[in-house]
Design a protein around this motif. Structure first.
Motif, mmCIF file in Angstrom:
data_model
loop_
_atom_site.group_PDB
_atom_site.id
_atom_site.type_symbol
_atom_site.label_atom_id
_atom_site.label_comp_id
_atom_site.label_asym_id
_atom_site.label_seq_id
_atom_site.Cartn_x
_atom_site.Cartn_y
_atom_site.Cartn_z
ATOM 1 N N CYS A 27 2.167 8.895 -2.258
ATOM 2 C CA CYS A 27 0.869 9.081 -3.235
ATOM 3 C C CYS A 27 0.422 7.541 -3.647
ATOM 4 C CB CYS A 27 1.319 9.499 -4.588
ATOM 5 S SG CYS A 27 1.813 11.403 -4.500
ATOM 6 N N THR A 28 -0.952 7.358 -2.844
ATOM 7 C CA THR A 28 -1.231 5.802 -3.234
ATOM 8 C C THR A 28 -2.798 6.003 -3.549
ATOM 9 O OG1 THR A 28 -2.116 5.572 -0.960
ATOM 10 C CG2 THR A 28 0.180 5.082 -1.456
ATOM 11 N N ARG A 29 -3.336 4.986 -4.260
ATOM 12 C CA ARG A 29 -4.708 4.673 -4.231
ATOM 13 C C ARG A 29 -5.076 3.395 -4.429
ATOM 14 N NH1 ARG A 29 -5.875 5.151 -10.938
ATOM 15 N NH2 ARG A 29 -3.716 4.334 -11.535
ATOM 16 N N ARG A 30 -6.207 3.193 -3.659
ATOM 17 C CA ARG A 30 -6.648 1.598 -3.574
ATOM 18 C C ARG A 30 -7.243 1.261 -4.781
ATOM 19 N NH1 ARG A 30 -11.276 -1.544 -1.839
ATOM 20 N NH2 ARG A 30 -12.701 0.355 -2.272
ATOM 21 N N LEU A 31 -6.734 -0.107 -5.146
ATOM 22 C CA LEU A 31 -6.946 -0.686 -6.509
ATOM 23 C C LEU A 31 -7.990 -1.643 -6.309
ATOM 24 C CD1 LEU A 31 -3.405 -1.434 -7.802
ATOM 25 C CD2 LEU A 31 -4.783 0.467 -8.606
ATOM 26 N N ASP A 55 -6.212 -6.398 0.181
ATOM 27 C CA ASP A 55 -6.384 -4.954 -0.390
ATOM 28 C C ASP A 55 -5.292 -4.588 -1.096
ATOM 29 O OD1 ASP A 55 -8.837 -3.931 -0.329
ATOM 30 O OD2 ASP A 55 -8.600 -4.021 2.013
ATOM 31 N N LEU A 56 -5.328 -4.018 -2.248
ATOM 32 C CA LEU A 56 -4.060 -3.559 -2.897
ATOM 33 C C LEU A 56 -4.003 -2.080 -3.059
ATOM 34 C CD1 LEU A 56 -3.459 -6.647 -5.457
ATOM 35 C CD2 LEU A 56 -2.308 -6.304 -3.189
ATOM 36 N N PHE A 57 -2.599 -1.522 -3.116
ATOM 37 C CA PHE A 57 -2.666 -0.215 -3.571
ATOM 38 C C PHE A 57 -1.520 0.274 -4.327
ATOM 39 C CE2 PHE A 57 -4.610 -0.315 0.715
ATOM 40 C CZ PHE A 57 -5.571 0.665 1.001
ATOM 41 N N GLU A 58 -1.695 0.964 -5.356
ATOM 42 C CA GLU A 58 -0.873 1.526 -6.017
ATOM 43 C C GLU A 58 0.201 2.839 -5.244
ATOM 44 O OE1 GLU A 58 0.206 3.113 -10.594
ATOM 45 O OE2 GLU A 58 -1.959 3.418 -10.049
#
Length: 360
Positions: A266-270, A283-286
């Motif tokens: 489960c990720t989302r682009r921050l 690029d960072l992802f949670e």
């Protein structure tokens, strides 16, 4: 002769062979004798050349045995040392093939985990209780690393550093690192329950993960062994851990790590962020636990708002994020992005979608 003691009067001949260590120093001797009184002695006490050679052979065997025991003791000590950092199976492998510890370029995944609020809490606890608390927490976090075949690189105050992908190759090193991080977060409630009565408050974790090439080997000295990585990949992983505070998120990974994961995570682009002392934005992802409630809804709304924001469409971004905050008021990243959107609406300067951070 007349000076011989009674105990030596019956001795006809003696043979002795030195026992040598690996440096050639004499550390003992093996000897044998023949007696005049022996009923089987028909050679007038003489020792034959073959018998002398046998004693010499036995002395060499003793020396070899002592040397083997020395090496076995050193191997046990090395394994004990290795098992402080590596899994039991990997420690045995390194004992058999120490060349794996030599410096080399490797693709690895690095994890940094920080205890939030440590300075404030430790000041209130005092040294004795602080050590007890930090030892317990670091022990739990270390168990998560080792459970997912990671290497414990270092403890830096209230921060743990771990690595996957070296000294032996692990094709799924990013996956293992992320699973270990999620396991840490899964064990956080039990640690909070155990320590909240003592601390008088709850504590939290911040975890940053990055994947890339690093120079890996013994970064310590002949006096203190320290196996670990060096390079920009390490620095970025450390910075990403610090970025969790800015996004009000517990676990953030880089785009390089996200690219190595499958869709079960489960990720989302921050967004794009330029961290301290690293020129290129990243690029960072949670990364969220698989059981996170309504994750698909939060992810979809946030990433749509982020797309609007990066395109300079601030009002639709603000609308999406406002609804997110109403329905999910504890979602830190959406609150931070909403603040950036509002700031962009108020500013007259040219818009820059990359978030440049001035502190770690």
């Amino acid at each position: 002769g007349s000076t011989a003691t009674t105990s030596l009067e019956s001795i006809a001949a003696v043979v002795a062979a030195p026992i040598l260590n690996s440096q050639g120093d004499v550390i003992g001797a093996l000897y044998g004798d023949r007696s005049f009184l022996s009923p089987s002695n028909r050679m007038r006490g003489e020792i034959t050349e073959v018998q002398a050679m046998l004693v010499e052979l036995l002395a060499g065997g003793i020396a070899a045995g002592l040397e083997r025991l020395k090496h076995e003791k050193a191997a046990v000590a090395a394994r004990v040392q290795f098992e402080q950092f590596f899994t039991h199976d990997l420690a045995k492998q390194l004992e058999q093939n120490p060349d794996l510890l030599k410096g080399r370029e490797s693709e690895v995944t690095l994890l940094f985990c920080d205890i939030r609020g440590f300075s404030r809490v430790s000041e209130k606890l005092g040294p004795a209780k602080t050590v007890e608390w930090i030892n317990d927490v670091m022990g739990v976090l270390s168990d998560s690393v080792l459970a997912y075949e990671g290497v414990l690189v270092d403890y830096i105050g209230d921060e743990l550093m771990a690595m996957w992908g070296a000294p032996t190759a692990q094709p799924d090193h990013a996956t293992l690192a992320c699973k270990a991080a999620l396991d840490m977060l899964g064990r956080l409630p039990e640690m909070i329950e155990r320590w909240e009565p003592v601390l008088g408050e709850r504590f939290d974790l911040g975890i940053g993960i990055n994947t890339g090439t690093a120079r890996v080997g013994n970064t310590g000295t002949i006096r203190k062994f320290k196996y670990g990585p060096l390079g920009n990949t390490v620095n970025l992983a450390s910075r990403v851990q610090g970025v969790t505070k800015h996004f009000k998120a517990r676990l953030i990974i880089t785009g390089a790590t996200r690219a190595a994961l499958d869709d079960s995570f489960c990720t989302r682009r921050l967004g794009k962020v330029r961290v301290v002392n690293i020129k290129e934005p990243v690029d960072l992802f949670e990364l969220a636990p698989p059981e996170y409630p309504e994750w698909s809804v939060i992810q979809g709304a946030y990433e749509k708002a982020l797309d609007h924001f990066e395109a300079g469409h601030f009002r639709p971004a603000a609308g999406l994020l406002g609804n997110l905050q109403v329905n999910h008021p504890t979602d830190g990243p959406s609150l931070i992005l909403l603040a950036r959107v509002v700031n962009a609406l108020c500013e007259r300067e040219p818009f820059e979608p990359v978030w440049t951070l001035d502190s770690k």
